[in-house]
Design an enzyme around this catalytic site. Structure first.
Site, PDB file in Angstrom:
ATOM      1  N   HIS A  29       0.391   4.284  -2.693  1.00  0.00           N
ATOM      2  CA  HIS A  29       0.057   5.645  -2.283  1.00  0.00           C
ATOM      3  C   HIS A  29       1.153   6.630  -2.662  1.00  0.00           C
ATOM      4  O   HIS A  29       0.873   7.813  -2.882  1.00  0.00           O
ATOM      5  CB  HIS A  29      -0.195   5.683  -0.776  1.00  0.00           C
ATOM      6  CG  HIS A  29      -1.571   5.259  -0.394  1.00  0.00           C
ATOM      7  ND1 HIS A  29      -2.377   5.991   0.451  1.00  0.00           N
ATOM      8  CD2 HIS A  29      -2.304   4.168  -0.755  1.00  0.00           C
ATOM      9  CE1 HIS A  29      -3.545   5.369   0.604  1.00  0.00           C
ATOM     10  NE2 HIS A  29      -3.512   4.261  -0.111  1.00  0.00           N
TER      11      HIS A  29
ATOM     12  N   HIS B 114      -5.661  -6.087  -2.936  1.00  0.00           N
ATOM     13  CA  HIS B 114      -6.489  -6.153  -1.729  1.00  0.00           C
ATOM     14  C   HIS B 114      -6.687  -7.586  -1.246  1.00  0.00           C
ATOM     15  O   HIS B 114      -7.420  -7.802  -0.281  1.00  0.00           O
ATOM     16  CB  HIS B 114      -7.843  -5.494  -1.985  1.00  0.00           C
ATOM     17  CG  HIS B 114      -7.793  -4.002  -1.986  1.00  0.00           C
ATOM     18  ND1 HIS B 114      -8.892  -3.210  -2.229  1.00  0.00           N
ATOM     19  CD2 HIS B 114      -6.754  -3.135  -1.779  1.00  0.00           C
ATOM     20  CE1 HIS B 114      -8.540  -1.935  -2.177  1.00  0.00           C
ATOM     21  NE2 HIS B 114      -7.247  -1.867  -1.902  1.00  0.00           N
ATOM     22  N   THR B 115      -6.033  -8.527  -1.882  1.00  0.00           N
ATOM     23  CA  THR B 115      -6.009  -9.881  -1.332  1.00  0.00           C
ATOM     24  C   THR B 115      -5.190  -9.914  -0.041  1.00  0.00           C
ATOM     25  O   THR B 115      -5.245 -10.883   0.711  1.00  0.00           O
ATOM     26  CB  THR B 115      -5.438 -10.879  -2.361  1.00  0.00           C
ATOM     27  OG1 THR B 115      -5.657 -12.208  -1.896  1.00  0.00           O
ATOM     28  CG2 THR B 115      -3.954 -10.665  -2.598  1.00  0.00           C
TER      29      THR B 115
ATOM     30  N   ASN C 108      -3.724   8.970   4.056  1.00  0.00           N
ATOM     31  CA  ASN C 108      -2.457   8.322   4.412  1.00  0.00           C
ATOM     32  C   ASN C 108      -2.282   8.087   5.911  1.00  0.00           C
ATOM     33  O   ASN C 108      -1.247   7.563   6.337  1.00  0.00           O
ATOM     34  CB  ASN C 108      -1.284   9.162   3.901  1.00  0.00           C
ATOM     35  CG  ASN C 108      -1.135   9.090   2.400  1.00  0.00           C
ATOM     36  OD1 ASN C 108      -1.428   8.059   1.784  1.00  0.00           O
ATOM     37  ND2 ASN C 108      -0.688  10.183   1.791  1.00  0.00           N
TER      38      ASN C 108
ATOM     39  N   ARG D  47       0.837  -1.204   0.000  1.00  0.00           N
ATOM     40  CA  ARG D  47       0.000   0.000   0.000  1.00  0.00           C
ATOM     41  C   ARG D  47       0.873   1.256   0.000  1.00  0.00           C
ATOM     42  O   ARG D  47       0.540   2.257  -0.655  1.00  0.00           O
ATOM     43  CB  ARG D  47      -0.908  -0.017   1.230  1.00  0.00           C
ATOM     44  CG  ARG D  47      -1.907   1.116   1.272  1.00  0.00           C
ATOM     45  CD  ARG D  47      -2.777   1.036   2.509  1.00  0.00           C
ATOM     46  NE  ARG D  47      -3.774   2.087   2.530  1.00  0.00           N
ATOM     47  CZ  ARG D  47      -4.172   2.712   3.633  1.00  0.00           C
ATOM     48  NH1 ARG D  47      -3.646   2.361   4.802  1.00  0.00           N
ATOM     49  NH2 ARG D  47      -5.081   3.655   3.576  1.00  0.00           N
TER      50      ARG D  47
END
Length: 333
Positions: A74, A199-200, A101, A70
């Site tokens: 981001h 997103h697993t 964030n 992530r």
């Protein structure tokens, strides 16, 4: 999506054909200023050093793998992949202080890696490249694909919370909204549905999806797209005022890089609004359906590698641009 329809079968066949050509497409992609093994002469063995350190870190905290993935995402969506997300500020105006964030993790891991690398190769390897390598290794150590990364990025020296608020895709975005955010980074709808597969791994805090559970239309109702049993579990975990609890993004398998996320989405157990959005587009829905077959795992791995490398090219600084930071968190004067 009804798999029995002729149009759906045709779409899936087209997606399978595209997936088979994914690696070839990557090789033929527009020329990038980045390249594999960029540090072969200036800091040989840096990727092996990073992987060795990460293996020890992951042994102590396996959940940080999702955090590093992530973190890279981001960073790349704001000012490009330049490690601007790593920068600290004394007045709360840097990217890491923006609302999207505030739950991002992994800063200390990148800084620890930087310390190790600086001891071997002072002021050679960028923080941006370390973030990219760490994201790849986070996937690899979660039983995901082990793909070659491109390096040669330099670090940015500007970090503004306002940029993060503007450029990061919203957790409740629909297909139209999400497509615009990705297109702004030269990423396609295919990249969107593939990168969503990250997103697993990982979790989301209750505020990221509480609207779907408690106030979908503003009338205190739940999103009817949510599976009833899954909605009951979300209600039990996340009350309207709960801001601290977390729920796995993948309701099927929570800590393994696999197809569980797509199974969750197709089963109406996509946690975020942006997850459920994949069901409401014919092409992305067809990809979700394709990924509900165990035999599609290799296809997903290939597609994910392609899209991650492509995302890693967004807005990069190379050559004489940017800086090489000694510490990833400190601006260069």
């Amino acid at each position: 999506m009804a798999s029995s329809s002729s149009s759906s079968r045709t779409t899936i066949l087209l997606l399978m054909a595209a997936a088979a050509a994914s690696l070839l497409c990557l090789a033929q992609a527009e020329e990038s200023p980045l390249k594999q093994d960029f540090y072969s002469e200036t800091c040989p063995g840096v990727e092996e050093l990073v992987r060795k350190e990460l293996k020890k870190i992951f042994a102590d905290d396996s959940t940080i793998r999702a955090g590093l993935l992530r973190l890279h995402f981001h960073d790349c969506f704001v000012r490009g992949c330049d490690a601007s997300l790593m920068l600290d500020s004394h007045n709360g105006t840097a990217e890491k202080h923006a609302d999207p964030n505030l739950t991002v993790r992994g800063y200390e891991v990148i800084e620890a890696l930087k310390l190790k690398v600086e001891a071997e190769c002072p002021l050679v390897v960028s923080c941006a490249d370390l973030m990219t390598i760490a994201a790849r290794d986070a996937v690899k150590f979660s039983d995901g694909p082990d793909y070659p990364v491109e390096t040669g990025r330099r670090d940015g020296n500007i970090s503004m919370a306002a940029d993060a608020k503007r450029d990061l895709p919203p957790a409740d975005g629909n297909v139209t909204v999400l497509t615009k955010y990705f297109a702004a980074k030269n990423l396609t709808m295919k990249d969107l549905v593939v990168l969503s597969g990250a997103h697993t791994l990982g979790v989301a805090h209750c505020p990221s999806f509480s609207g779907r559970v408690h106030n979908h239309t503003g009338a205190g109702d739940a999103d009817p797209a949510l599976d009833a049993g899954y909605l009951a579990k979300l209600n039990a975990t996340c009350g309207p005022a709960n801001v601290a609890s977390v729920v796995p993004l993948d309701a099927a398998t929570t800590d393994k890089f696999d197809l569980g996320y797509y199974q969750s989405v197709r089963g109406r157990k996509g946690l975020l609004g942006s997850d459920d959005a994949l069901n409401h587009d014919s092409l992305m829905g067809a990809y979700v359906e394709l990924m509900n077959n165990a035999s599609s795992l290799d296809t997903f791995f290939q597609d994910f590698a392609v899209s991650m490398v492509k995302m890693g090219r967004v807005g990069v600084l190379t050559g004489e641009e940017g800086v090489i930071r000694e510490s990833c968190t400190i601006f260069v004067d």
